[in-house]
Design an enzyme around this catalytic site. Sequence first.
Site: not given
Length: 485
Positions: A141-142
């Site tokens: 998700h980063s």
Amino acid sequence: MKRLGTLDASWLAVESEDTPMHVGNLQIFSLPEDAPETFLRDMLARMKADADVAPPWCYKLAFSGFLGRLVAPSWKVDKKLDLDYHVRHSALPRPGSERELGILVSRLHSNPLDFSRPLWECHIIEGLENNRFALYTKMHHSMIDGISGVRLMQRVLSKDPGEINMLPPWSVRPERTRGSKTDSEASISAALSQAMEALRIQADMAPRLWNAMNRLIQSARHPEEGLTAPFAGPVSALNHRVTGQRRFATQHYQLERIKKVAQASNGSLNDIVLYLCGTALRRFLVEQDGLPDTPLTAGIPVNIRPSDDQGTGTQISFMIASLATDEADPLERLKSIKHSTRRAKQHLQKLPRKALTQYTMLLMSPYILQLMSGLGGRMRPVFNVTISNVPGPGETLYYEGARLEAMYPVSLIAHGGALNITCLSYAGSLNFGFTGCRDTLPSMQKLAVYTGEALDELESLVSPPPNQTKSNARKAPRKKTAEKS
């Protein structure tokens, strides 16, 4: 090197063995009618032969250890990326069912990513019944959020069923938009310039941010006003500690059907999505004799990315709304949800776009602190469940002549939030992906069935059959729905 934004870096900071912070996408294709037996093997060979790996697929962490991820989160280009590791070929025992596919995706999604490599994997899965195959892709998700992920995957696919020799997903570059940031901005002078600009914006926006947070505080004291505050939801079965193993379930609806229900009830598409989820959760908890007296709340990610922005990374804000799970009457439940979402939208719209990132960090900081301190799942949650609705492509898409039949989001969960429900629209359908903790929420897949039955019920209430006359409607007033506890 390329620095990570604050929100992107937060997903690295809260990563743990039990809470991997990657998200995924499951695409189901039908093979072309004239596809040879070796279609998938040949396709995979062509995909791996393309050695051009584009950003963000080529990025790996400059410092992969926990301290490095926490103190100096930044990307660098992996010049020796091993495609045989990242791209894998699996098969279901023929004919593989949807259930067997869900079990395999649950297992694949449970495995954490290797932080010493670029944070993504791509799995081609053959053997699915009715001459189909699946493509499951996961990425940290980063690196990507729901909107940017859908836009990136959309650029991989084609509207032309006859197009062949297409680029693999990892060779497709995000379109660069005017004013987009480049990797060269990871210099000291650029960092100072951006820091000064951030301080200036923060100073300008401080009064508005203070007013926004003060409205949330006041709403906690006066819940009758309809604005749902953080920590307003009760502790429920959804809000305990989680383990690393995941369970994944799907549900598929025609988008037009849901739009008709929304129109008939004077609500929005999002209102109906929240109603279906809230109604399914109410029934699920009633059956477990665990329905709280106060309503569950939903944390709803809101896209703040411009429509022409094809970049990656996280650009979302959040709003919190009530799911009215304490209300037994379906129409009263929908009415409460509509009122809550309307107040949440009004609250968010009072903030200028430039202040939304700072507002999101302020709103989510208790959630992040809970996870980093180990208090997640041990105290009252910021909200009970995450529910997202991501708009996807409206037209039918293809890859190497294979028709994309459905696309399902596979999301992340964390301590204190054992369930994530994400919807993704595609080509006239709305596809629900339910991601839950295998141990904390046994039988979670029932929720997928319950949303379907909730839609049937609501449809009958707001859109009565055409042959029902007005006089019949007057003779048969609606009764409140009774549920077993």
